[in-house]
Design an enzyme around this catalytic site. Structure first.
Site, short mmCIF file in Angstrom:
data_model
loop_
_atom_site.label_atom_id
_atom_site.label_comp_id
_atom_site.label_asym_id
_atom_site.label_seq_id
_atom_site.Cartn_x
_atom_site.Cartn_y
_atom_site.Cartn_z
N ASP A 1 27.41 46.73 34.82
CA ASP A 1 28.32 46.02 35.71
C ASP A 1 27.98 46.42 37.14
OD1 ASP A 1 30.45 44.47 36.60
OD2 ASP A 1 32.00 45.91 36.06
N HIS A 2 28.42 45.62 38.08
CA HIS A 2 28.25 45.97 39.49
C HIS A 2 29.51 46.71 39.95
CE1 HIS A 2 25.50 42.17 39.81
NE2 HIS A 2 24.77 43.25 39.65
N PHE B 1 33.45 42.79 38.48
CA PHE B 1 33.76 41.93 37.31
C PHE B 1 32.54 41.13 36.87
CE2 PHE B 1 38.01 41.90 39.65
CZ PHE B 1 38.50 42.99 38.96
N HIS B 2 31.40 41.81 36.75
CA HIS B 2 30.16 41.13 36.34
C HIS B 2 29.55 41.77 35.10
CE1 HIS B 2 29.42 39.92 40.86
NE2 HIS B 2 30.35 39.17 40.28
N PRO B 3 30.32 42.02 34.03
CA PRO B 3 29.70 42.70 32.89
C PRO B 3 28.57 41.88 32.28
CG PRO B 3 31.85 41.82 32.29
CD PRO B 3 31.71 41.64 33.77
#
Ligand SMILES: Cc1cc2nc3c(=O)[nH]c(=O)nc-3n(C[C@H](O)[C@H](O)[C@H](O)COP(=O)(O)OP(=O)(O)OC[C@H]3O[C@@H](n4cnc5c(N)ncnc54)[C@H](O)[C@@H]3O)c2cc1C
Length: 487
Positions: A279-280, A429-431
Protein backbone atom coordinates in the site's frame (compact mmCIF):
# COMPACT_ATOMS: atom_id res chain seq x y z
CA UNK A 1 -28.98 -21.04 -12.33
CA UNK A 2 -26.15 -21.00 -14.78
CA UNK A 3 -24.34 -18.17 -16.58
CA UNK A 4 -21.38 -18.28 -18.93
CA UNK A 5 -19.44 -15.88 -16.71
CA UNK A 6 -19.86 -15.04 -13.06
CA UNK A 7 -17.99 -11.88 -12.01
CA UNK A 8 -17.56 -11.27 -8.27
CA UNK A 9 -17.37 -7.62 -7.18
CA UNK A 10 -18.74 -4.61 -9.07
CA UNK A 11 -15.83 -2.28 -8.32
CA UNK A 12 -13.46 -0.75 -10.82
CA UNK A 13 -12.41 -4.05 -12.38
CA UNK A 14 -15.74 -5.87 -12.01
CA UNK A 15 -17.65 -3.08 -13.75
CA UNK A 16 -15.23 -3.15 -16.70
CA UNK A 17 -15.36 -6.94 -16.93
CA UNK A 18 -19.15 -7.22 -16.76
CA UNK A 19 -19.55 -4.56 -19.44
CA UNK A 20 -16.92 -5.99 -21.79
CA UNK A 21 -17.92 -9.64 -21.40
CA UNK A 22 -21.59 -8.83 -22.06
CA UNK A 23 -20.72 -7.06 -25.33
CA UNK A 24 -21.12 -10.52 -26.88
CA UNK A 25 -24.90 -11.01 -26.93
CA UNK A 26 -24.33 -14.75 -26.99
CA UNK A 27 -22.61 -14.74 -23.58
CA UNK A 28 -24.60 -14.53 -20.35
CA UNK A 29 -22.97 -12.61 -17.49
CA UNK A 30 -23.84 -12.40 -13.81
CA UNK A 31 -22.23 -9.64 -11.73
CA UNK A 32 -22.47 -10.10 -7.95
CA UNK A 33 -21.80 -7.20 -5.58
CA UNK A 34 -21.76 -7.36 -1.78
CA UNK A 35 -22.87 -3.73 -1.37
CA UNK A 36 -25.77 -1.73 -2.76
CA UNK A 37 -26.34 0.98 -5.32
CA UNK A 38 -26.47 4.62 -4.26
CA UNK A 39 -25.30 8.15 -4.77
CA UNK A 40 -21.62 8.69 -3.97
CA UNK A 41 -19.95 11.78 -2.51
CA UNK A 42 -16.32 12.37 -1.59
CA UNK A 43 -15.13 12.40 1.16
CA UNK A 44 -18.30 12.02 3.21
CA UNK A 45 -18.88 8.49 1.95
CA UNK A 46 -16.03 7.20 4.08
CA UNK A 47 -18.37 7.18 7.06
CA UNK A 48 -21.18 5.25 5.34
CA UNK A 49 -22.09 1.68 4.41
CA UNK A 50 -20.40 2.30 1.02
CA UNK A 51 -17.12 1.73 2.86
CA UNK A 52 -16.27 -1.69 4.33
CA UNK A 53 -14.85 0.38 7.18
CA UNK A 54 -12.07 -1.93 8.32
CA UNK A 55 -8.93 -1.14 10.27
CA UNK A 56 -5.49 -2.60 9.85
CA UNK A 57 -4.05 -4.99 12.41
CA UNK A 58 -1.86 -3.24 14.95
CA UNK A 59 1.28 -2.26 13.08
CA UNK A 60 4.52 -3.52 14.60
CA UNK A 61 6.35 -0.35 13.50
CA UNK A 62 3.96 2.05 15.26
CA UNK A 63 1.90 0.08 17.76
CA UNK A 64 -1.24 1.53 16.16
CA UNK A 65 -4.09 0.33 13.99
CA UNK A 66 -5.39 2.70 11.30
CA UNK A 67 -8.54 2.90 9.13
CA UNK A 68 -8.31 1.25 5.72
CA UNK A 69 -11.21 2.34 3.50
CA UNK A 70 -12.41 0.26 0.55
CA UNK A 71 -15.52 0.69 -1.51
CA UNK A 72 -18.62 -1.46 -1.16
CA UNK A 73 -21.41 -1.13 -3.70
CA UNK A 74 -21.69 -0.50 -7.43
CA UNK A 75 -18.44 1.09 -8.58
CA UNK A 76 -16.58 -0.26 -5.53
CA UNK A 77 -13.65 1.92 -4.54
CA UNK A 78 -14.03 3.99 -7.72
CA UNK A 79 -17.32 5.24 -6.28
CA UNK A 80 -15.73 6.67 -3.16
CA UNK A 81 -12.17 7.40 -4.19
CA UNK A 82 -10.51 10.79 -4.54
CA UNK A 83 -10.85 10.82 -8.35
CA UNK A 84 -7.16 11.27 -9.15
CA UNK A 85 -6.67 9.45 -12.44
CA UNK A 86 -3.02 8.78 -13.11
CA UNK A 87 -0.96 5.85 -14.26
CA UNK A 88 2.14 4.79 -12.42
CA UNK A 89 5.42 5.72 -14.07
CA UNK A 90 6.24 3.30 -16.88
CA UNK A 91 9.12 1.87 -14.83
CA UNK A 92 6.61 0.33 -12.39
CA UNK A 93 5.07 -1.88 -15.07
CA UNK A 94 8.40 -2.74 -16.63
CA UNK A 95 9.53 -3.92 -13.17
CA UNK A 96 6.79 -6.57 -13.19
CA UNK A 97 8.79 -8.63 -15.72
CA UNK A 98 5.69 -10.75 -16.40
CA UNK A 99 5.29 -11.50 -20.09
CA UNK A 100 2.62 -9.27 -21.59
CA UNK A 101 2.50 -6.85 -18.65
CA UNK A 102 5.22 -4.28 -19.40
CA UNK A 103 4.17 -0.66 -19.92
CA UNK A 104 4.13 -0.94 -23.71
CA UNK A 105 2.04 -4.13 -23.49
CA UNK A 106 -0.48 -2.56 -21.14
CA UNK A 107 -0.66 0.78 -22.94
CA UNK A 108 -3.44 -0.17 -25.40
CA UNK A 109 -5.61 -1.31 -22.48
CA UNK A 110 -4.90 1.77 -20.39
CA UNK A 111 -5.90 3.84 -23.41
CA UNK A 112 -9.00 1.74 -24.07
CA UNK A 113 -10.55 2.72 -20.73
CA UNK A 114 -10.19 6.49 -21.03
CA UNK A 115 -11.33 9.49 -22.98
CA UNK A 116 -8.74 12.15 -22.29
CA UNK A 117 -9.51 15.06 -24.64
CA UNK A 118 -6.60 17.38 -25.29
CA UNK A 119 -3.96 14.83 -24.33
CA UNK A 120 -1.49 13.32 -26.82
CA UNK A 121 -3.36 10.55 -28.65
CA UNK A 122 -0.19 8.48 -29.01
CA UNK A 123 -0.24 7.84 -25.29
CA UNK A 124 -3.72 8.66 -24.13
CA UNK A 125 -7.11 7.22 -25.06
CA UNK A 126 -9.57 9.46 -26.89
CA UNK A 127 -12.72 7.36 -27.00
CA UNK A 128 -12.90 5.12 -23.92
CA UNK A 129 -15.89 5.01 -21.56
CA UNK A 130 -14.27 6.99 -18.72
CA UNK A 131 -13.96 10.74 -19.26
CA UNK A 132 -10.93 12.26 -17.56
CA UNK A 133 -9.44 15.75 -17.52
CA UNK A 134 -7.43 18.02 -15.24
CA UNK A 135 -9.29 20.36 -12.89
CA UNK A 136 -11.01 22.98 -15.03
CA UNK A 137 -10.49 25.86 -12.62
CA UNK A 138 -7.69 24.93 -10.24
CA UNK A 139 -7.75 26.36 -6.75
CA UNK A 140 -5.37 29.39 -6.65
CA UNK A 141 -3.60 27.98 -3.58
CA UNK A 142 -2.78 24.84 -5.58
CA UNK A 143 -1.55 26.95 -8.49
CA UNK A 144 0.81 28.66 -6.03
CA UNK A 145 1.97 25.23 -4.79
CA UNK A 146 2.74 24.25 -8.37
CA UNK A 147 4.81 27.41 -8.87
CA UNK A 148 6.56 26.67 -5.59
CA UNK A 149 7.53 23.19 -6.81
CA UNK A 150 9.06 24.66 -9.96
CA UNK A 151 10.83 27.33 -7.90
CA UNK A 152 12.24 24.51 -5.69
CA UNK A 153 13.85 23.06 -8.80
CA UNK A 154 11.36 20.45 -9.95
CA UNK A 155 10.50 19.98 -13.58
CA UNK A 156 7.09 20.87 -14.93
CA UNK A 157 5.35 17.87 -16.54
CA UNK A 158 3.00 18.23 -19.52
CA UNK A 159 0.94 15.13 -18.72
CA UNK A 160 1.78 13.66 -15.34
CA UNK A 161 -1.06 11.11 -15.76
CA UNK A 162 0.57 9.54 -18.80
CA UNK A 163 3.10 7.33 -17.02
CA UNK A 164 5.87 8.84 -19.13
CA UNK A 165 6.97 11.78 -17.04
CA UNK A 166 8.44 12.80 -13.72
CA UNK A 167 8.06 16.24 -12.18
CA UNK A 168 4.97 18.23 -11.27
CA UNK A 169 1.76 18.59 -13.24
CA UNK A 170 -2.03 18.69 -13.24
CA UNK A 171 -3.25 15.09 -13.22
CA UNK A 172 -6.49 14.01 -14.81
CA UNK A 173 -9.49 13.56 -12.55
CA UNK A 174 -12.39 11.24 -13.28
CA UNK A 175 -14.87 14.06 -13.11
CA UNK A 176 -17.21 14.57 -16.07
CA UNK A 177 -19.38 17.68 -16.29
CA UNK A 178 -18.72 18.48 -12.65
CA UNK A 179 -19.73 15.02 -11.45
CA UNK A 180 -17.73 12.02 -10.30
CA UNK A 181 -17.58 9.27 -12.89
CA UNK A 182 -17.15 5.87 -11.24
CA UNK A 183 -16.58 2.61 -13.08
CA UNK A 184 -20.27 1.87 -12.60
CA UNK A 185 -21.21 5.18 -14.25
CA UNK A 186 -18.80 4.76 -17.14
CA UNK A 187 -19.16 1.04 -17.85
CA UNK A 188 -22.17 -0.52 -16.11
CA UNK A 189 -24.78 2.15 -16.70
CA UNK A 190 -24.42 2.06 -20.51
CA UNK A 191 -24.60 -1.78 -20.41
CA UNK A 192 -27.57 -1.97 -18.07
CA UNK A 193 -30.13 -2.50 -20.85
CA UNK A 194 -28.48 -5.66 -22.14
CA UNK A 195 -30.62 -8.76 -21.70
CA UNK A 196 -27.54 -10.95 -21.21
CA UNK A 197 -26.18 -9.00 -18.20
CA UNK A 198 -27.65 -9.45 -14.73
CA UNK A 199 -26.37 -7.36 -11.85
CA UNK A 200 -27.26 -8.44 -8.31
CA UNK A 201 -26.43 -6.09 -5.42
CA UNK A 202 -26.45 -6.84 -1.68
CA UNK A 203 -25.16 -10.26 -2.67
CA UNK A 204 -21.95 -11.11 -0.80
CA UNK A 205 -20.20 -14.14 -2.26
CA UNK A 206 -19.03 -16.53 0.44
CA UNK A 207 -17.33 -19.28 -1.48
CA UNK A 208 -16.12 -20.33 -4.88
CA UNK A 209 -17.10 -23.93 -5.61
CA UNK A 210 -14.39 -26.24 -6.83
CA UNK A 211 -15.37 -29.57 -8.35
CA UNK A 212 -12.62 -31.92 -9.53
CA UNK A 213 -10.11 -29.11 -9.93
CA UNK A 214 -12.48 -26.83 -11.80
CA UNK A 215 -14.33 -23.78 -10.55
CA UNK A 216 -17.98 -24.64 -11.05
CA UNK A 217 -19.59 -21.49 -9.63
CA UNK A 218 -20.06 -19.53 -6.41
CA UNK A 219 -22.31 -19.37 -3.36
CA UNK A 220 -23.71 -16.04 -2.22
CA UNK A 221 -26.49 -14.72 -0.03
CA UNK A 222 -29.31 -12.49 -1.21
CA UNK A 223 -32.25 -11.40 0.95
CA UNK A 224 -31.14 -13.82 3.65
CA UNK A 225 -31.18 -16.82 1.27
CA UNK A 226 -28.14 -18.82 0.27
CA UNK A 227 -27.89 -19.11 -3.51
CA UNK A 228 -25.59 -21.27 -5.62
CA UNK A 229 -24.94 -20.21 -9.16
CA UNK A 230 -22.92 -22.10 -11.75
CA UNK A 231 -20.52 -20.76 -14.37
CA UNK A 232 -20.37 -22.60 -17.67
CA UNK A 233 -17.17 -20.85 -18.77
CA UNK A 234 -15.45 -18.96 -15.96
CA UNK A 235 -15.67 -17.29 -12.59
CA UNK A 236 -13.74 -14.02 -12.46
CA UNK A 237 -12.83 -12.61 -9.05
CA UNK A 238 -12.78 -8.80 -8.96
CA UNK A 239 -13.41 -8.31 -5.24
CA UNK A 240 -10.32 -6.12 -4.81
CA UNK A 241 -6.95 -6.57 -3.10
CA UNK A 242 -8.61 -7.32 0.24
CA UNK A 243 -11.83 -9.02 -0.90
CA UNK A 244 -10.35 -11.40 -3.47
CA UNK A 245 -7.73 -13.09 -1.24
CA UNK A 246 -10.27 -13.23 1.57
CA UNK A 247 -12.72 -15.07 -0.68
CA UNK A 248 -10.07 -17.49 -1.94
CA UNK A 249 -8.96 -18.23 1.62
CA UNK A 250 -12.56 -18.85 2.76
CA UNK A 251 -12.87 -21.23 -0.17
CA UNK A 252 -9.86 -23.27 0.91
CA UNK A 253 -7.40 -21.83 -1.63
CA UNK A 254 -4.31 -20.42 0.05
CA UNK A 255 -1.47 -21.30 2.41
CA UNK A 256 -2.46 -24.73 3.77
CA UNK A 257 -0.98 -24.13 7.21
CA UNK A 258 -3.06 -20.98 7.74
CA UNK A 259 -6.22 -22.65 6.37
CA UNK A 260 -5.83 -25.62 8.73
CA UNK A 261 -5.23 -23.29 11.64
CA UNK A 262 -8.53 -21.57 10.79
CA UNK A 263 -10.38 -24.86 10.39
CA UNK A 264 -10.93 -24.38 6.64
CA UNK A 265 -10.66 -27.47 4.46
CA UNK A 266 -7.69 -27.15 2.11
CA UNK A 267 -8.77 -27.28 -1.52
CA UNK A 268 -5.48 -26.10 -2.95
CA UNK A 269 -2.28 -25.13 -1.20
CA UNK A 270 -1.36 -21.79 -2.77
CA UNK A 271 0.97 -19.99 -0.36
CA UNK A 272 0.93 -16.66 -2.25
CA UNK A 273 -2.77 -15.96 -1.65
CA UNK A 274 -3.05 -12.97 0.70
CA UNK A 275 0.73 -12.39 0.86
CA UNK A 276 2.65 -9.56 -0.81
CA UNK A 277 0.17 -6.90 0.37
CA UNK A 278 1.44 -3.43 -0.51
CA UNK A 279 0.00 0.00 0.00
CA UNK A 280 1.07 3.62 -0.30
CA UNK A 281 1.58 5.25 3.10
CA UNK A 282 1.19 8.99 3.39
CA UNK A 283 2.04 11.90 5.62
CA UNK A 284 2.10 15.63 5.09
CA UNK A 285 2.92 19.15 6.04
CA UNK A 286 -0.18 21.10 7.01
CA UNK A 287 -0.10 24.89 6.75
CA UNK A 288 -2.42 27.44 8.28
CA UNK A 289 -3.42 29.98 5.61
CA UNK A 290 -2.37 33.63 5.65
CA UNK A 291 -5.61 34.49 3.85
CA UNK A 292 -8.84 32.62 3.15
CA UNK A 293 -8.50 29.73 0.75
CA UNK A 294 -11.13 29.84 -2.01
CA UNK A 295 -13.82 27.20 -1.62
CA UNK A 296 -12.59 23.91 -3.10
CA UNK A 297 -14.41 23.03 -6.33
CA UNK A 298 -12.94 19.68 -7.29
CA UNK A 299 -11.45 16.72 -5.45
CA UNK A 300 -9.10 18.73 -3.16
CA UNK A 301 -6.00 17.14 -4.76
CA UNK A 302 -5.68 18.80 -8.16
CA UNK A 303 -1.89 18.94 -8.58
CA UNK A 304 0.88 16.45 -7.94
CA UNK A 305 4.45 15.49 -8.62
CA UNK A 306 6.42 12.32 -9.02
CA UNK A 307 10.03 12.43 -7.83
CA UNK A 308 12.96 10.35 -6.70
CA UNK A 309 14.09 9.98 -3.12
CA UNK A 310 17.80 9.58 -2.30
CA UNK A 311 17.65 5.77 -2.53
CA UNK A 312 15.66 5.58 -5.76
CA UNK A 313 17.60 3.58 -8.28
CA UNK A 314 16.06 3.78 -11.70
CA UNK A 315 12.53 4.90 -10.96
CA UNK A 316 10.61 7.62 -9.12
CA UNK A 317 9.51 6.49 -5.67
CA UNK A 318 7.77 9.48 -4.06
CA UNK A 319 4.62 11.41 -4.86
CA UNK A 320 3.83 14.86 -3.53
CA UNK A 321 0.24 15.98 -3.87
CA UNK A 322 -1.09 19.44 -3.03
CA UNK A 323 -4.39 19.56 -1.19
CA UNK A 324 -6.61 22.60 -0.65
CA UNK A 325 -7.73 21.56 2.84
CA UNK A 326 -5.91 20.34 5.96
CA UNK A 327 -5.33 16.64 5.40
CA UNK A 328 -3.69 14.43 7.99
CA UNK A 329 -4.16 11.37 10.15
CA UNK A 330 -7.02 11.77 12.64
CA UNK A 331 -4.40 10.91 15.30
CA UNK A 332 -2.86 14.37 14.77
CA UNK A 333 -4.69 17.54 15.71
CA UNK A 334 -4.31 19.95 12.81
CA UNK A 335 -5.80 23.38 11.99
CA UNK A 336 -9.40 23.68 10.72
CA UNK A 337 -8.43 25.75 7.71
CA UNK A 338 -5.36 25.49 5.57
CA UNK A 339 -3.62 23.57 2.83
CA UNK A 340 -1.45 20.47 2.80
CA UNK A 341 1.61 19.22 0.98
CA UNK A 342 1.16 15.47 1.20
CA UNK A 343 3.93 12.97 0.65
CA UNK A 344 3.45 9.36 -0.29
CA UNK A 345 5.80 6.43 -0.71
CA UNK A 346 5.16 5.05 -4.17
CA UNK A 347 7.41 1.99 -4.31
CA UNK A 348 7.44 0.56 -0.79
CA UNK A 349 9.72 -2.30 0.19
CA UNK A 350 7.46 -3.33 3.08
CA UNK A 351 5.09 -6.23 2.51
CA UNK A 352 2.06 -7.41 4.48
CA UNK A 353 -0.73 -9.97 4.49
CA UNK A 354 -4.48 -10.53 4.32
CA UNK A 355 -5.53 -13.46 6.50
CA UNK A 356 -8.72 -14.97 7.84
CA UNK A 357 -9.77 -14.23 11.41
CA UNK A 358 -11.88 -17.40 11.52
CA UNK A 359 -13.51 -19.96 9.25
CA UNK A 360 -16.64 -17.80 9.05
CA UNK A 361 -16.97 -16.39 5.53
CA UNK A 362 -18.55 -13.24 6.94
CA UNK A 363 -15.87 -12.39 9.52
CA UNK A 364 -13.78 -9.34 8.56
CA UNK A 365 -10.28 -10.36 7.46
CA UNK A 366 -7.10 -9.54 9.35
CA UNK A 367 -5.30 -6.92 7.26
CA UNK A 368 -1.68 -6.30 8.13
CA UNK A 369 0.03 -4.06 5.55
CA UNK A 370 3.30 -4.17 7.52
CA UNK A 371 3.79 -0.44 7.04
CA UNK A 372 7.40 0.63 7.60
CA UNK A 373 8.41 -2.95 8.35
CA UNK A 374 11.31 -2.34 5.94
CA UNK A 375 13.48 0.49 7.32
CA UNK A 376 14.18 1.86 3.85
CA UNK A 377 10.58 3.04 3.61
CA UNK A 378 10.82 5.32 6.62
CA UNK A 379 14.06 6.81 5.25
CA UNK A 380 12.47 7.56 1.88
CA UNK A 381 9.50 9.21 3.59
CA UNK A 382 11.83 11.41 5.67
CA UNK A 383 13.42 12.52 2.39
CA UNK A 384 9.95 13.15 1.00
CA UNK A 385 9.01 15.37 3.94
CA UNK A 386 12.20 17.35 3.43
CA UNK A 387 11.44 17.80 -0.28
CA UNK A 388 7.91 18.90 0.63
CA UNK A 389 9.28 21.46 3.07
CA UNK A 390 11.54 22.92 0.39
CA UNK A 391 8.44 23.48 -1.71
CA UNK A 392 6.44 24.74 1.26
CA UNK A 393 8.90 27.54 1.97
CA UNK A 394 9.33 28.71 -1.63
CA UNK A 395 8.51 32.37 -2.33
CA UNK A 396 5.53 31.46 -4.51
CA UNK A 397 3.68 30.46 -1.33
CA UNK A 398 4.59 33.57 0.69
CA UNK A 399 1.14 35.06 0.22
CA UNK A 400 -0.60 31.90 1.42
CA UNK A 401 1.64 30.55 4.16
CA UNK A 402 0.39 31.38 7.62
CA UNK A 403 2.72 28.88 9.29
CA UNK A 404 3.57 25.20 9.25
CA UNK A 405 1.19 23.66 11.79
CA UNK A 406 2.07 19.99 11.24
CA UNK A 407 4.56 18.79 12.15
CA UNK A 408 5.89 22.30 12.93
CA UNK A 409 9.23 23.79 11.93
CA UNK A 410 10.91 22.58 15.13
CA UNK A 411 10.44 18.97 13.95
CA UNK A 412 13.55 18.86 11.80
CA UNK A 413 16.07 16.17 12.50
CA UNK A 414 15.80 12.65 11.20
CA UNK A 415 14.71 11.19 14.51
CA UNK A 416 11.95 13.73 15.04
CA UNK A 417 10.68 13.35 11.49
CA UNK A 418 10.58 9.57 11.84
CA UNK A 419 8.61 9.93 15.06
CA UNK A 420 6.17 12.24 13.25
CA UNK A 421 5.76 9.71 10.43
CA UNK A 422 5.02 6.92 12.90
CA UNK A 423 2.56 9.01 14.92
CA UNK A 424 0.69 10.15 11.81
CA UNK A 425 0.66 6.84 9.93
CA UNK A 426 -2.05 7.01 7.25
CA UNK A 427 -2.99 5.02 4.16
CA UNK A 428 -3.57 6.37 0.66
CA UNK A 429 -6.06 3.45 0.35
CA UNK A 430 -4.26 1.75 -2.54
CA UNK A 431 -3.89 -1.90 -1.45
CA UNK A 432 -2.47 -4.18 -4.13
CA UNK A 433 -0.51 -7.33 -4.79
CA UNK A 434 -2.28 -10.03 -2.75
CA UNK A 435 -2.95 -12.47 -5.62
CA UNK A 436 0.03 -11.53 -7.73
CA UNK A 437 0.85 -12.58 -11.26
CA UNK A 438 3.48 -15.24 -10.60
CA UNK A 439 2.77 -16.78 -7.21
CA UNK A 440 -1.05 -16.91 -7.48
CA UNK A 441 -2.14 -16.37 -11.09
CA UNK A 442 -0.39 -16.97 -14.39
CA UNK A 443 0.22 -14.31 -17.02
CA UNK A 444 -3.33 -14.80 -18.29
CA UNK A 445 -4.62 -14.25 -14.75
CA UNK A 446 -5.72 -17.88 -14.26
CA UNK A 447 -5.44 -19.16 -10.69
CA UNK A 448 -2.72 -21.81 -10.61
CA UNK A 449 -4.02 -25.34 -10.50
CA UNK A 450 -7.72 -24.51 -10.83
CA UNK A 451 -9.53 -24.38 -14.12
CA UNK A 452 -12.18 -21.81 -14.89
CA UNK A 453 -11.07 -19.31 -12.23
CA UNK A 454 -9.35 -15.98 -12.83
CA UNK A 455 -8.49 -12.94 -10.77
CA UNK A 456 -8.63 -9.50 -12.36
CA UNK A 457 -8.30 -6.56 -9.98
CA UNK A 458 -5.71 -4.64 -7.93
CA UNK A 459 -4.56 -7.86 -6.30
CA UNK A 460 -2.77 -9.16 -9.41
CA UNK A 461 -0.13 -6.39 -9.46
CA UNK A 462 3.20 -8.06 -8.63
CA UNK A 463 4.33 -4.76 -7.10
CA UNK A 464 2.39 -1.58 -6.52
CA UNK A 465 2.74 1.07 -9.21
CA UNK A 466 4.10 4.57 -8.62
CA UNK A 467 0.74 6.24 -9.06
CA UNK A 468 -2.77 6.22 -7.65
CA UNK A 469 -3.95 2.73 -8.48
CA UNK A 470 -7.34 3.16 -10.18
CA UNK A 471 -6.14 3.91 -13.73
CA UNK A 472 -3.96 0.82 -13.60
CA UNK A 473 -6.87 -1.35 -12.43
CA UNK A 474 -8.95 -0.14 -15.39
CA UNK A 475 -6.11 -1.23 -17.69
CA UNK A 476 -5.75 -4.61 -15.97
CA UNK A 477 -9.48 -5.24 -16.30
CA UNK A 478 -9.55 -4.23 -19.97
CA UNK A 479 -6.71 -6.63 -20.65
CA UNK A 480 -8.37 -9.37 -18.58
CA UNK A 481 -11.60 -9.03 -20.59
CA UNK A 482 -9.65 -9.49 -23.81
CA UNK A 483 -7.76 -12.49 -22.42
CA UNK A 484 -11.04 -14.11 -21.37
CA UNK A 485 -12.90 -13.51 -24.61
CA UNK A 486 -9.99 -14.64 -26.76
CA UNK A 487 -9.63 -17.93 -24.87
C1 LIG B 1 -11.09 6.35 -0.03
C2 LIG B 1 -10.32 5.93 -1.25
C3 LIG B 1 -9.70 6.91 -2.03
C4 LIG B 1 -8.98 6.53 -3.18
N1 LIG B 1 -8.52 7.49 -4.01
C5 LIG B 1 -8.00 7.14 -5.21
C6 LIG B 1 -7.70 8.12 -6.18
O1 LIG B 1 -7.95 9.31 -6.01
N2 LIG B 1 -7.15 7.71 -7.35
C7 LIG B 1 -6.87 6.40 -7.59
O2 LIG B 1 -6.31 6.09 -8.65
N3 LIG B 1 -7.17 5.45 -6.70
C8 LIG B 1 -7.78 5.78 -5.54
N4 LIG B 1 -8.17 4.81 -4.66
C9 LIG B 1 -7.88 3.41 -5.01
C10 LIG B 1 -8.71 2.86 -6.18
O3 LIG B 1 -10.03 3.34 -6.12
C11 LIG B 1 -8.62 1.34 -6.15
O4 LIG B 1 -7.28 0.94 -6.36
C12 LIG B 1 -9.47 0.66 -7.21
O5 LIG B 1 -10.79 1.14 -7.23
C13 LIG B 1 -9.47 -0.84 -6.93
O6 LIG B 1 -10.29 -1.50 -7.85
P1 LIG B 1 -10.66 -3.03 -7.64
O7 LIG B 1 -11.57 -3.39 -8.76
O8 LIG B 1 -9.42 -3.81 -7.44
O9 LIG B 1 -11.44 -3.08 -6.24
P2 LIG B 1 -12.73 -2.29 -5.76
O10 LIG B 1 -13.02 -1.13 -6.63
O11 LIG B 1 -12.51 -2.02 -4.31
O12 LIG B 1 -13.91 -3.31 -5.98
C14 LIG B 1 -14.11 -4.48 -5.25
C15 LIG B 1 -15.61 -4.71 -5.18
O13 LIG B 1 -15.84 -6.05 -4.77
C16 LIG B 1 -16.87 -6.05 -3.80
N5 LIG B 1 -16.67 -7.25 -2.98
C17 LIG B 1 -15.67 -7.52 -2.12
N6 LIG B 1 -15.83 -8.74 -1.58
C18 LIG B 1 -16.96 -9.25 -2.14
C19 LIG B 1 -17.65 -10.49 -1.98
N7 LIG B 1 -17.21 -11.44 -1.16
N8 LIG B 1 -18.79 -10.68 -2.69
C20 LIG B 1 -19.26 -9.71 -3.54
N9 LIG B 1 -18.64 -8.54 -3.72
C21 LIG B 1 -17.50 -8.31 -3.03
C22 LIG B 1 -16.66 -4.77 -3.03
O14 LIG B 1 -17.81 -4.40 -2.31
C23 LIG B 1 -16.29 -3.82 -4.15
O15 LIG B 1 -17.42 -3.23 -4.72
C24 LIG B 1 -8.85 5.15 -3.50
C25 LIG B 1 -9.47 4.18 -2.72
C26 LIG B 1 -10.20 4.56 -1.61
C27 LIG B 1 -10.86 3.50 -0.79
Amino acid sequence: MEYDYVVVGAGTAGSVLAARLSEDPGASVLLLEAGGAGAPAWPRLLGTSRNWGERTAEQASTGTSIPLARGRGLGGSSALNAMVFTRGHRSSYDAWTAKGWGFDDLLPYLKRSERAPGRDARWRGQSGPLTVAPAAEPNPVLEACMEAAVEAGHRRADDISSGLEEGFGWPDLNIAGGRRQSAADAYLAPASGRGNLRVVTDAPVHRVLIERGRCAGVTYTAAGEQVTVRAAREVVLAAGAIGTPRLLLSSGIGPSEHLREMGVEVVRNLPGVGSNLQDHVMAGLVYAPARPIPTPRNNHGEALGLLRGPDARDEPDLQIIFVDVPSHSPALGGPRHGYTIRVSLMRPHSRGTVRLASASPTAPPVIDPGYYSDARDLNTMVAGLRAAREIGRARALDGWRGGEMLPGVEVRDRRALRAYLRAGLASYFHPAGTCAIGPVVDEELRVHGIEGLRVADASVMPSIVSGNTDATVYGIAERAAELITST
